[in-house]
Design a protein around this motif. Structure first.
Motif, PDB file in Angstrom:
ATOM      1  N   GLU A 564     -13.404 -15.143 -41.405  1.00  0.00           N
ATOM      2  CA  GLU A 564     -11.996 -14.928 -41.717  1.00  0.00           C
ATOM      3  C   GLU A 564     -11.786 -13.666 -42.562  1.00  0.00           C
ATOM      4  OE1 GLU A 564     -10.719 -18.455 -43.656  1.00  0.00           O
ATOM      5  OE2 GLU A 564     -10.425 -19.576 -41.775  1.00  0.00           O
ATOM      6  N   ALA A 565     -10.682 -12.988 -42.266  1.00  0.00           N
ATOM      7  CA  ALA A 565     -10.213 -11.865 -43.084  1.00  0.00           C
ATOM      8  C   ALA A 565      -8.722 -12.080 -43.306  1.00  0.00           C
ATOM      9  CB  ALA A 565     -10.465 -10.534 -42.382  1.00  0.00           C
ATOM     10  N   PRO A 566      -8.164 -11.539 -44.369  1.00  0.00           N
ATOM     11  CA  PRO A 566      -6.740 -11.770 -44.641  1.00  0.00           C
ATOM     12  C   PRO A 566      -5.839 -10.913 -43.743  1.00  0.00           C
ATOM     13  CG  PRO A 566      -7.674 -10.383 -46.349  1.00  0.00           C
ATOM     14  CD  PRO A 566      -8.816 -10.797 -45.470  1.00  0.00           C
ATOM     15  N   LEU A 567      -4.869 -11.571 -43.123  1.00  0.00           N
ATOM     16  CA  LEU A 567      -3.862 -10.881 -42.308  1.00  0.00           C
ATOM     17  C   LEU A 567      -2.580 -10.827 -43.129  1.00  0.00           C
ATOM     18  CD1 LEU A 567      -3.082  -9.780 -39.398  1.00  0.00           C
ATOM     19  CD2 LEU A 567      -2.200 -12.080 -38.979  1.00  0.00           C
ATOM     20  N   ALA A 568      -2.223  -9.644 -43.564  1.00  0.00           N
ATOM     21  CA  ALA A 568      -1.042  -9.483 -44.423  1.00  0.00           C
ATOM     22  C   ALA A 568       0.083  -8.829 -43.637  1.00  0.00           C
ATOM     23  CB  ALA A 568      -1.387  -8.625 -45.638  1.00  0.00           C
ATOM     24  N   GLY A 569       1.234  -9.482 -43.625  1.00  0.00           N
ATOM     25  CA  GLY A 569       2.396  -8.848 -42.998  1.00  0.00           C
ATOM     26  C   GLY A 569       2.610  -9.200 -41.553  1.00  0.00           C
ATOM     27  N   GLY A 570       1.776 -10.053 -40.989  1.00  0.00           N
ATOM     28  CA  GLY A 570       2.008 -10.503 -39.619  1.00  0.00           C
ATOM     29  C   GLY A 570       2.031  -9.359 -38.622  1.00  0.00           C
ATOM     30  N   ASP A 571       3.198  -9.167 -37.969  1.00  0.00           N
ATOM     31  CA  ASP A 571       3.326  -8.129 -36.943  1.00  0.00           C
ATOM     32  C   ASP A 571       3.108  -6.732 -37.510  1.00  0.00           C
ATOM     33  OD1 ASP A 571       3.806 -10.003 -35.017  1.00  0.00           O
ATOM     34  OD2 ASP A 571       5.985  -9.769 -35.029  1.00  0.00           O
ATOM     35  N   ALA A 572       3.391  -6.551 -38.798  1.00  0.00           N
ATOM     36  CA  ALA A 572       3.167  -5.242 -39.409  1.00  0.00           C
ATOM     37  C   ALA A 572       1.696  -4.868 -39.359  1.00  0.00           C
ATOM     38  CB  ALA A 572       3.668  -5.233 -40.856  1.00  0.00           C
ATOM     39  N   ALA A 573       0.806  -5.857 -39.492  1.00  0.00           N
ATOM     40  CA  ALA A 573      -0.633  -5.596 -39.413  1.00  0.00           C
ATOM     41  C   ALA A 573      -1.050  -5.243 -37.992  1.00  0.00           C
ATOM     42  CB  ALA A 573      -1.414  -6.810 -39.910  1.00  0.00           C
ATOM     43  N   VAL A 574      -0.352  -5.828 -37.016  1.00  0.00           N
ATOM     44  CA  VAL A 574      -0.659  -5.518 -35.615  1.00  0.00           C
ATOM     45  C   VAL A 574      -0.226  -4.093 -35.276  1.00  0.00           C
ATOM     46  CG1 VAL A 574      -0.212  -6.170 -33.210  1.00  0.00           C
ATOM     47  CG2 VAL A 574      -0.465  -7.949 -34.966  1.00  0.00           C
ATOM     48  N   ARG A 575       0.948  -3.692 -35.768  1.00  0.00           N
ATOM     49  CA  ARG A 575       1.468  -2.356 -35.456  1.00  0.00           C
ATOM     50  C   ARG A 575       0.760  -1.244 -36.230  1.00  0.00           C
ATOM     51  NH1 ARG A 575       6.325  -5.264 -36.108  1.00  0.00           N
ATOM     52  NH2 ARG A 575       6.588  -4.334 -38.188  1.00  0.00           N
ATOM     53  N   ASN A 576       0.097  -1.613 -37.327  1.00  0.00           N
ATOM     54  CA  ASN A 576      -0.539  -0.622 -38.199  1.00  0.00           C
ATOM     55  C   ASN A 576      -2.003  -0.985 -38.429  1.00  0.00           C
ATOM     56  OD1 ASN A 576       1.943   1.034 -39.184  1.00  0.00           O
ATOM     57  ND2 ASN A 576       2.552  -1.108 -39.454  1.00  0.00           N
ATOM     58  N   PRO A 577      -2.893  -0.538 -37.567  1.00  0.00           N
ATOM     59  CA  PRO A 577      -4.310  -0.904 -37.697  1.00  0.00           C
ATOM     60  C   PRO A 577      -4.911  -0.580 -39.065  1.00  0.00           C
ATOM     61  CG  PRO A 577      -3.908   0.032 -35.535  1.00  0.00           C
ATOM     62  CD  PRO A 577      -2.628   0.203 -36.310  1.00  0.00           C
ATOM     63  N   TRP A 578      -4.355   0.404 -39.779  1.00  0.00           N
ATOM     64  CA  TRP A 578      -4.919   0.722 -41.096  1.00  0.00           C
ATOM     65  C   TRP A 578      -4.867  -0.486 -42.022  1.00  0.00           C
ATOM     66  CZ3 TRP A 578      -1.720   0.112 -45.270  1.00  0.00           C
ATOM     67  CH2 TRP A 578      -0.338   0.180 -45.058  1.00  0.00           C
ATOM     68  N   ARG A 579      -3.883  -1.353 -41.831  1.00  0.00           N
ATOM     69  CA  ARG A 579      -3.782  -2.543 -42.680  1.00  0.00           C
ATOM     70  C   ARG A 579      -4.962  -3.483 -42.435  1.00  0.00           C
ATOM     71  NH1 ARG A 579       1.948  -3.140 -44.416  1.00  0.00           N
ATOM     72  NH2 ARG A 579       1.489  -5.324 -44.893  1.00  0.00           N
ATOM     73  N   MET A 580      -5.367  -3.617 -41.168  1.00  0.00           N
ATOM     74  CA  MET A 580      -6.516  -4.489 -40.875  1.00  0.00           C
ATOM     75  C   MET A 580      -7.816  -3.850 -41.336  1.00  0.00           C
ATOM     76  SD  MET A 580      -5.520  -7.365 -39.916  1.00  0.00           S
ATOM     77  CE  MET A 580      -7.230  -7.915 -39.923  1.00  0.00           C
TER      78      MET A 580
END
Length: 789
Positions: A564-580
């Motif tokens: 597991e890794a933390p997913l912050a912001g839901g769709d925002a994390a999907v649209r912005n790979p830098w967040r992941m």
């Protein structure tokens, strides 16, 4: 003394009934039966009912036995026979004279399979360009072996009055051909000619042209001048423009609100296609197949297309003409000076995230904002159907297709579930939606609907469900994804009534879809389901799953997954790979520093917010998504920090990795740790990758090493949890990545496993509904509930 002559022995007559089910309507099956029976001197008849083709033959036992053999051995190439049942009618001999095709009738059994649309055949193309033929340059030429099927059928059995061609009464010449057993158009339901068929016209810039060749020439001129032309096709309207005019391609993107995602290109023929892409023998076979899908191919460096056709992508999606209108549009118009295009961008006539436009009323509302002109016709489309998209995998001399989108040319051809059950409607997922309807043992997946993010798409989904249920039968139970906020689940809950509703875990459905298409329901399997997002049984976001299924395929055990890794912001994390990327670096306890590409992509405020979220857990949900790990690596290697369409970062990461040999000197060894409990931990790999970057390692080599590391970890994890199970399935949207798919398959087979990959439905969410339907069927048969552990 003379002897009386010995009487000649005459074989006794027999009569036998055959009932044939499968894809046997709309594929020339009745004319084929008529020909074989006539050649063998058999009397009797053949006809359609809503469930099957029914046949009665009368003649000698030898002739009837040969008829039964040839019924299977010589069936038309587009037929797919599911079953042939026989019954002797010894006490029911008739005084039949000859063999005939009789009128269709209704039946109480499950309806017959609906045939898919078929590309115009070579014989019809030859006639299309033969000045001596009466269908010369007729835009709707067709025969028993080709033409529209699924998109024009209103109900079964498949006969002209049950199609949209009922609006066009046959002329005397066509009627003669239709009733002539020796003619290629014998019982061809869409038969037409210039005297009785649909009309074609061009409208644009204050002109309305109804003469066919003049209309085609006007469309060619408009494309040559840089205009965007809407073209009504088999399953809907397309938008076309010159593939080599950058301004036209850019304007098309603006009007469709489509940013970086590639466009498909239609080319005149295979010889032209080879100027645009490197094409193997197997890829050429798929390009030229009756389905005529868009095939993703390696683009040539000097391909004559604008950069905006497929930005930053070494692949190009090509397709060959599949309707007479396409052939005419890409060919010289007699008496016209305009040079025809050898290729055109061809994309569905709708704004991004909207359903395809296919009715006259819809076209009148939506097309004017998208196109400068329209090449239109008046043959109604009853069922919308977008173009199919495939990749072709190397597999010796065979063409192994990997479906990316299953639609025109394939839908709604059935999958045999291998057991009878109640009719089930499975509503699929949220992205790349298709639904699936069963009738006993057959499962019929719909054409591509799209992403369920707009009211228009939901309306299109509802309309398509009602159409297919109206043609086939009403469901006795429904199945939907476990996710509580999916539009499709909400739709199912509002429409289920007093019927059972089965909620199916996302990755479980992926694995069972793979079993179903291989005819292996009930076979033990280790399913590796990698994708972007799927709602887990623990209310977290799954996506890097290893599941064990036993002989009861509607149950599963989760035996491994990505850490597991933390997913912050839901769709925002999907649209912005830098967040992941920052999430995985946080999980790996690697400090964020200013030299990191994902840190550079964020603002100071964004970095502060993420630190707080990761520290407190507020606004975060744990995720095991392999798709998000690919995004993270893409951002870390500075391949892509923001995406314009789903999967863009992962696609570009695959492209980068494929540009080098991962095993060549200078490659970087990377490894995902695999714990005894089946957990794949990318943390050490992320730390090693960051260190390698700082040491000057090439991003391309790190991308290749990452793909290899994932494949090695899959084999290691599967080997730990497999036990006696020796079959492994690779499914989920991540396995659209051919580099990863082939690496996993090669290593797993080397370890002694049998590997299943998709060949009928896509590995992405476009194949989800088939798995849901199969699980619901098995659940109904056992009168239990789906379970996850």
């Amino acid at each position: 003394m003379s002897r009386a002559p010995t009487p000649t022995m005459v074989a006794p007559l027999q009569r036998r009934r055959f009932t044939v089910t499968g894809v046997v309507q709309g594929v020339g099956f009745r004319p084929f039966v008529h020909r074989v029976a006539s050649e063998l001197g058999l009397a009797g008849f053949v006809g359609n009912d809503s469930a099957a083709v029914f046949i009665e033959v009368q003649g000698t036992p030898t002739a009837i036995a040969e008829f039964g053999q040839r019924l299977l051995a010589e069936a038309p190439p587009l037929a797919a026979i599911s079953d042939v049942s026989c019954a002797d009618l010894a006490a029911d001999l008739h005084g039949d004279n000859g063999f005939r095709i009789v009128a269709s009738r209704t039946a109480d059994a499950a309806p017959s399979s609906i045939p898919a649309d078929i590309a115009v055949c070579d014989d019809c193309v030859t006639e299309l360009f033969d000045p001596s033929d009466r269908r010369y340059r007729h835009p709707f030429i067709t025969c028993t072996n080709c033409g529209p099927r699924f998109t024009i059928i209103r109900e079964l059995p498949y006969d002209r009055p049950a199609t949209t061609m009922s609006d066009f009464p046959m002329c005397e010449h066509c009627a003669t051909e239709y009733h002539d057993p020796a003619n290629r158009r014998f019982h061809a339901q869409p038969i037409a000619c210039p005297d009785c068929g649909p009309s074609l016209w061009f409208t644009g810039r204050g002109v309305h042209i109804t003469v066919i060749d003049a209309a085609l020439a006007a469309a060619q001129r408009a494309v040559a001048e840089g205009s965007i032309v809407a073209i009504k096709g088999i399953g809907g309207y397309h938008l076309a423009c010159a593939a080599d005019r950058a301004a036209a391609v850019d304007e098309l993107r603006r009007r469709k609100a489509r940013r970086g995602k590639a466009f498909a290109v239609m080319v005149r023929d295979l010889s032209v296609a080879r100027r645009y892409a490197h094409i193997s023998v197997n890829e050429a076979k798929v390009l030229s197949s009756p389905a005529r899908p868009v095939v993703l191919l390696r683009r040539r460096a000097d391909a004559p297309v604008a950069a905006g056709v497929a930005p930053d992508n070494p692949l190009i999606g090509l397709m060959l003409p599949y309707s007479p209108i396409h052939h005419l549009l890409l060919s010289t118009v007699p008496g016209e000076a305009t040079t025809p295009p050898e290729s055109i961008v061809l994309t569905s006539a709708n704004r991004s995230d909207e359903p395809i436009c296919y009715t006259d009323d819809d076209a009148a509302q939506r097309v004017p904002a998208l196109a400068d002109a329209v090449l239109d016709h008046n043959r109604p489309i009853h069922v919308p159907c977008d173009d199919s998209v495939v990749r072709v995998l190397s597999d010796g001399d065979r063409a192994r297709e990997l479906p990316i989108r299953r639609s025109r040319g394939y839908a709604p051809l059935p999958v045999d579930l291998g057991r009878d059950g109640p009719p089930v409607l499975a509503v699929g997922g949220e992205l790349k939606n298709t639904f699936c309807l069963t009738d006993g043992r057959r499962a019929f997946s719909s054409a591509h609907i799209g992403d369920m993010g707009t009211v228009a798409t939901l309306k299109a989904f509802t309309h398509s469900v009602r159409q297919l249920c109206g043609i086939r039968r009403q469901p006795a139970r429904l199945a939907a994804d476990l996710h509580p906020r999916y539009v499709t689940r909400n739709w199912a809950e509002h429409n289920v009534g007093d019927r059972p509703l089965d909620l199916v875990q996302h990755h479980h459905a992926h694995v069972v879809s793979l079993l179903a298409e291989h005819g292996m329901l009930g076979e033990p399997i280790i399913g590796v389901a990698f994708d972007g997002t799927g709602y887990g049984c623990d209310d977290t976001v799954w996506g890097g799953e290893i599941l064990r299924l036993g002989t009861d395929s509607h149950r599963f055990t989760r035996v491994g997954h990505l850490a597991e890794a933390p997913l912050a912001g839901g769709d925002a994390a999907v649209r912005n790979p830098w967040r992941m990327a920052l999430a995985h670096l946080w999980h790996a306890r690697v400090p964020w520093t200013a030299d990191m590409a994902p840190v550079k992509a964020a603002t100071a405020a964004e970095l502060r917010l993420l630190r707080t979220q990761f520290t407190t857990g507020r606004g975060c949900v744990p995720t095991t998504s392999m798709g998000r790990l690919f995004d993270a690596v893409a951002a870390l290697l500075d391949v892509r920090q923001h995406i314009d369409y789903e999967g863009q970062a992962a696609i570009e990461l695959e492209v980068l990795a494929a540009s080098v040999d991962g095993d060549a000197p200078g490659s970087v060894p990377l490894r995902l740790d695999v714990a005894p409990d089946g957990i794949l931990d990318p943390a050490p790999m992320m730390a090693a990758m960051m260190a390698a970057l700082r040491d000057g390692a090439e991003p391309a080599r790190l991308a290749a090493a990452f793909h290899r590391a994932v494949a090695v970890a899959v084999v290691e994890a599967v080997s730990q949890v497999a036990g006696h199970t020796r079959t492994v399935g690779l499914t989920g949207g991540v396995f659209q990545n051919v580099l990863l798919l082939q690496a996993c398959r090669q290593l797993l087979e080397g370890a002694g496993f049998t590997v299943l990959t998709h060949r009928i439905v896509p590995p992405n969410d476009g194949g989800l509904a088939l798995g849901q339907a199969a699980i619901s069927t098995l659940t109904a048969l056992e009168e239990g509930t789906t379970e996850c552990a």
